[in-house]
Design a protein around this motif. Structure first.
Motif, mmCIF file in Angstrom:
data_model
loop_
_atom_site.group_PDB
_atom_site.id
_atom_site.type_symbol
_atom_site.label_atom_id
_atom_site.label_comp_id
_atom_site.label_asym_id
_atom_site.label_seq_id
_atom_site.Cartn_x
_atom_site.Cartn_y
_atom_site.Cartn_z
ATOM 1 N N THR A 10 -4.539 -21.197 17.723
ATOM 2 C CA THR A 10 -5.773 -20.897 18.450
ATOM 3 C C THR A 10 -6.870 -21.843 17.992
ATOM 4 O O THR A 10 -6.720 -22.573 16.998
ATOM 5 C CB THR A 10 -6.228 -19.453 18.187
ATOM 6 N N TYR A 11 -7.980 -21.801 18.687
ATOM 7 C CA TYR A 11 -9.111 -22.652 18.292
ATOM 8 C C TYR A 11 -9.620 -22.250 16.913
ATOM 9 O O TYR A 11 -10.001 -23.123 16.116
ATOM 10 C CB TYR A 11 -10.227 -22.555 19.322
ATOM 11 N N ILE A 54 -0.183 -32.309 24.692
ATOM 12 C CA ILE A 54 0.213 -33.144 23.562
ATOM 13 C C ILE A 54 1.671 -33.591 23.610
ATOM 14 O O ILE A 54 2.058 -34.577 22.990
ATOM 15 C CB ILE A 54 -0.095 -32.424 22.234
ATOM 16 N N LEU A 55 2.498 -32.895 24.364
ATOM 17 C CA LEU A 55 3.910 -33.281 24.476
ATOM 18 C C LEU A 55 4.158 -34.238 25.647
ATOM 19 O O LEU A 55 5.315 -34.557 25.952
ATOM 20 C CB LEU A 55 4.790 -32.039 24.619
ATOM 21 N N SER A 56 3.109 -34.707 26.276
ATOM 22 C CA SER A 56 3.266 -35.606 27.430
ATOM 23 C C SER A 56 4.014 -36.874 27.057
ATOM 24 O O SER A 56 3.720 -37.521 26.042
ATOM 25 C CB SER A 56 1.893 -35.982 28.000
ATOM 26 N N ASN A 68 -12.756 -26.269 24.480
ATOM 27 C CA ASN A 68 -12.087 -26.696 25.718
ATOM 28 C C ASN A 68 -11.214 -27.922 25.472
ATOM 29 O O ASN A 68 -10.101 -28.029 26.002
ATOM 30 C CB ASN A 68 -13.113 -26.993 26.807
ATOM 31 N N ARG A 69 -11.723 -28.857 24.670
ATOM 32 C CA ARG A 69 -10.950 -30.065 24.368
ATOM 33 C C ARG A 69 -9.699 -29.709 23.553
ATOM 34 O O ARG A 69 -8.618 -30.276 23.776
ATOM 35 C CB ARG A 69 -11.807 -31.069 23.607
ATOM 36 N N PHE A 70 -9.846 -28.789 22.622
ATOM 37 C CA PHE A 70 -8.702 -28.366 21.815
ATOM 38 C C PHE A 70 -7.572 -27.856 22.706
ATOM 39 O O PHE A 70 -6.409 -28.260 22.554
ATOM 40 C CB PHE A 70 -9.121 -27.276 20.827
ATOM 41 N N TYR A 71 -7.903 -26.982 23.651
ATOM 42 C CA TYR A 71 -6.858 -26.420 24.502
ATOM 43 C C TYR A 71 -6.315 -27.446 25.501
ATOM 44 O O TYR A 71 -5.147 -27.361 25.908
ATOM 45 C CB TYR A 71 -7.365 -25.162 25.205
ATOM 46 N N PHE A 72 -7.137 -28.434 25.867
ATOM 47 C CA PHE A 72 -6.658 -29.530 26.717
ATOM 48 C C PHE A 72 -5.603 -30.347 25.966
ATOM 49 O O PHE A 72 -4.531 -30.651 26.508
ATOM 50 C CB PHE A 72 -7.834 -30.418 27.124
ATOM 51 N N TRP A 132 -12.107 -29.719 34.455
ATOM 52 C CA TRP A 132 -11.028 -30.696 34.304
ATOM 53 C C TRP A 132 -10.268 -30.505 32.997
ATOM 54 O O TRP A 132 -9.077 -30.820 32.907
ATOM 55 C CB TRP A 132 -11.569 -32.125 34.415
ATOM 56 N N LEU A 133 -10.933 -29.967 31.980
ATOM 57 C CA LEU A 133 -10.262 -29.762 30.700
ATOM 58 C C LEU A 133 -9.243 -28.627 30.744
ATOM 59 O O LEU A 133 -8.490 -28.428 29.788
ATOM 60 C CB LEU A 133 -11.293 -29.502 29.602
#
Length: 350
Positions: free
Chosen positions: A212-213, A247-249, A238-242, A107-108
């Protein structure tokens, strides 16, 4: 027997008695599977017991999760809503998020558009399955679903109606709100809170398109070294890339595309979402774009999930929260909210 053992036994006895007294449901559940992208999604459809049926056809409400690793019943939270819907002859549907329970995938890895397309795939599946024949198919979604459900309306001719529970508007402003609320609960003074929000704004830069992470980890370590971060917690890769992906939502443009009936519900004691911004944004957009098809309501003394805030006020609910919810049952919800949701569905069913 020590004190802890006695407490554990007491909790177990309370839960068993609660299940015995309140555990009867007004619905029968059927497990379903549908494909989305390369993954198999497993969920459940809850059909009202015959004696509660509105007739040969019945409306279906699809549950759209908020943030987090949520199973089909949101750890029991949904079941109380399912039961009240079924009492009014309304079916419900939900599924395990990707990689949770029996669903495959991660899901992430999903954007808000991915999540919206997943909902569309679920509706297509339900319309094509010969076992089911619903009079209408609508959505009820929570928090982060405030970005997902309006996008369903943008990307498709679905749904027939929407119920938005504590829907968020803008990801970055939402992050600032969470920062402010968390620091207020921690007892920080006004100057410290404003500094924390300013730092949160600065931190958005680490989620830019090229980061990047490893960049994020280095950035966090530097903040910790300089004393800008207490606790020095690191989000997972995984959370970082999610977060980077989403983030622009911002829901505003998609909200303008909603033409179906929509019911926006909010709690006045919400610690997670700025309900005033969400309510005002909904009112501004729908009073112009969807004049005859919207209802908005703020429930006093209600928290993020429309539970009674005096018993359930928490930014990050834990095991104790869930045990208490099981003990309270539908009485955990603020007055009128469950009946209001059912009435809206019935009013807007074909």
């Amino acid at each position: 027997m020590n004190k802890i053992s006695k407490i554990i036994i007491l909790i177990i006895l309370l839960l068993v008695s609660t299940i015995f007294l309140w555990g009867k449901t007004n619905y029968q559940s059927q497990v379903i599977h549908f494909q989305f992208q390369s993954d198999t999604i497993e969920g459940v459809v809850n059909l009202p017991n015959k004696k509660y049926s509105l007739g040969e056809k019945t409306p279906l409400v699809i549950f759209v999760h908020g943030d987090g690793a949520l199973p089909r019943d949101a750890y029991g939270y949904y079941k109380h809503i399912w039961n009240e819907l079924a009492k009014k002859g309304i079916a419900s549907m939900s599924w395990d998020k990707k990689g949770i329970g029996e669903s495959t995938g991660k899901w992430l890895n999903q954007s808000m558009e991915d999540r919206a397309n997943e909902v569309i795939a679920a509706i297509d599946f339900m319309k094509a399955d010969p076992r089911f024949d619903f009079s209408s198919i609508g959505l009820i979604g929570f928090s982060q679903a405030g970005w997902v459900m309006p996008k369903v309306a943008t990307l498709s001719d679905y749904p027939d109606f929407i119920i938005s529970v504590s829907g968020a508007i803008n990801w970055k402003r939402q992050s600032n709100y969470l920062t402010r609320t968390r620091m207020e609960l921690e007892g920080a003074n006004k100057e410290a809170i404003e500094a924390g929000v300013r730092q949160n704004e600065i931190d958005f830069i680490i989620f830019n398109a090229t980061s990047t992470y490893s960049d994020y980890v280095a950035y966090q370590k530097e903040k910790c070294k300089n004393g800008q971060e207490e606790g020095c917690d690191f989000m997972s890769e995984n959370r970082f890339y999610f977060v980077k992906k989403n983030i622009l939502s911002d829901a505003e443009q998609d909200l303008k595309n909603i033409q179906c009936p929509i019911f926006g519900v909010f709690g006045s004691e919400d610690l997670n979402v700025d309900f005033e911004e969400s309510h005002q944004t909904y009112e501004r957009i729908f009073s112009t774009n969807n004049t005859d098809n919207y209802q908005l309501k703020i429930y006093p003394e209600a928290e993020h999930g429309l539970l009674k805030s005096k018993h359930f006020s928490a930014m990050h609910p834990g095991i104790g929260f869930l045990v208490k919810l099981e003990l309270f049952g539908k009485r955990a919800f603020v007055n009128d909210v469950l009946s209001d949701i059912s009435a809206f569905v019935i009013q807007n069913s074909k």
